[in-house]
Scaffold this motif. Structure first.
Motif, PDB file in Angstrom:
ATOM      1  N   GLU A  12      37.891  31.737  30.468  1.00 22.32           N
ATOM      2  CA  GLU A  12      37.374  31.380  31.786  1.00 22.32           C
ATOM      3  C   GLU A  12      37.813  32.391  32.849  1.00 22.32           C
ATOM      4  O   GLU A  12      36.990  32.841  33.643  1.00 22.32           O
ATOM      5  N   TYR A  17      34.132  32.148  34.767  1.00 22.27           N
ATOM      6  CA  TYR A  17      33.276  30.963  34.724  1.00 22.27           C
ATOM      7  C   TYR A  17      34.165  29.735  34.602  1.00 22.27           C
ATOM      8  O   TYR A  17      35.381  29.851  34.445  1.00 22.27           O
ATOM      9  N   SER A  18      33.553  28.562  34.669  1.00 23.05           N
ATOM     10  CA  SER A  18      34.268  27.298  34.511  1.00 23.05           C
ATOM     11  C   SER A  18      33.782  26.604  33.252  1.00 23.05           C
ATOM     12  O   SER A  18      32.614  26.730  32.881  1.00 23.05           O
ATOM     13  N   ARG A  19      34.651  25.856  32.617  1.00 23.26           N
ATOM     14  CA  ARG A  19      34.253  25.049  31.461  1.00 23.26           C
ATOM     15  C   ARG A  19      33.105  24.142  31.865  1.00 23.26           C
ATOM     16  O   ARG A  19      32.164  23.934  31.120  1.00 23.26           O
ATOM     17  N   ALA A  20      33.216  23.614  33.092  1.00 20.18           N
ATOM     18  CA  ALA A  20      32.161  22.735  33.587  1.00 20.18           C
ATOM     19  C   ALA A  20      32.167  22.738  35.105  1.00 20.18           C
ATOM     20  O   ALA A  20      33.177  23.055  35.734  1.00 20.18           O
ATOM     21  N   SER A  30      29.525  24.307  30.271  1.00 20.44           N
ATOM     22  CA  SER A  30      29.196  25.637  29.756  1.00 20.44           C
ATOM     23  C   SER A  30      29.083  25.626  28.241  1.00 20.44           C
ATOM     24  O   SER A  30      29.630  24.743  27.566  1.00 20.44           O
ATOM     25  N   THR A  32      30.000  25.927  24.750  1.00 20.42           N
ATOM     26  CA  THR A  32      31.327  25.632  24.227  1.00 20.42           C
ATOM     27  C   THR A  32      31.343  25.909  22.730  1.00 20.42           C
ATOM     28  O   THR A  32      30.479  25.435  21.999  1.00 20.42           O
ATOM     29  N   GLU A 119      26.014  23.540  24.628  1.00 14.61           N
ATOM     30  CA  GLU A 119      26.011  23.378  26.091  1.00 14.61           C
ATOM     31  C   GLU A 119      25.385  22.022  26.403  1.00 14.61           C
ATOM     32  O   GLU A 119      24.389  21.644  25.793  1.00 14.61           O
TER      33      GLU A 119
END
Length: 127
Positions: A12, A17-20, A30, A32, A119
């Motif tokens: 990340e 970016y963010s996981r979510a 995102s 995964t 995703e």
């Protein structure tokens, strides 16, 4: 209100970016993969990667106050389309009753060890 959810994965910060992301009643998780973020290990088995990816997604959903029951859209990305059926038992266990809209795409992933990326999009209170 926009809120970011992190898994703690180094990816990340490295990529940006963010996981979510939660935006109101919506949560966008995102792509995964099957990495176990605690150990940064990944199985060679696509079925186990699918299971781990779903565990990772479940943790992100829970952190955001969502659950798999809130999932309205799922995308599966596999480098080898022929391996998708191996993942079906795990996918059916999680999504069999929920039956979100879904797409499977065959495409390369950023690391050759990765055999599946999942995703999801969720909407709180959809039921």
């Amino acid at each position: 209100m926009r809120r970011l959810v992190s898994s703690g994965s180094s990816f990340e910060a490295d990529i940006g970016y963010s996981r979510a992301v939660i935006d109101g009643d919506w949560m966008f998780v995102s792509g995964t993969t099957g990495f176990d973020y605690a150990t940064m290990m990944i199985s060679d088995d696509v079925g186990e990667q699918a299971e781990q990816a779903l565990r990772n997604i479940g943790a992100a959903l829970a952190e955001g106050g969502f659950s798999f029951a809130d999932v309205v859209r799922v995308r599966y990305i596999l480098p080898e389309a022929g391996e998708f059926e191996t993942c079906w038992p795990a996918l059916r266990r999680v999504f069999g009753e929920i039956r979100p809209a879904a797409t499977m795409i065959a495409a390369g992933l950023s690391d050759p060890r990765m055999k599946i990326e999942i995703e999801v999009t969720a909407r709180r209170g959809r039921g």
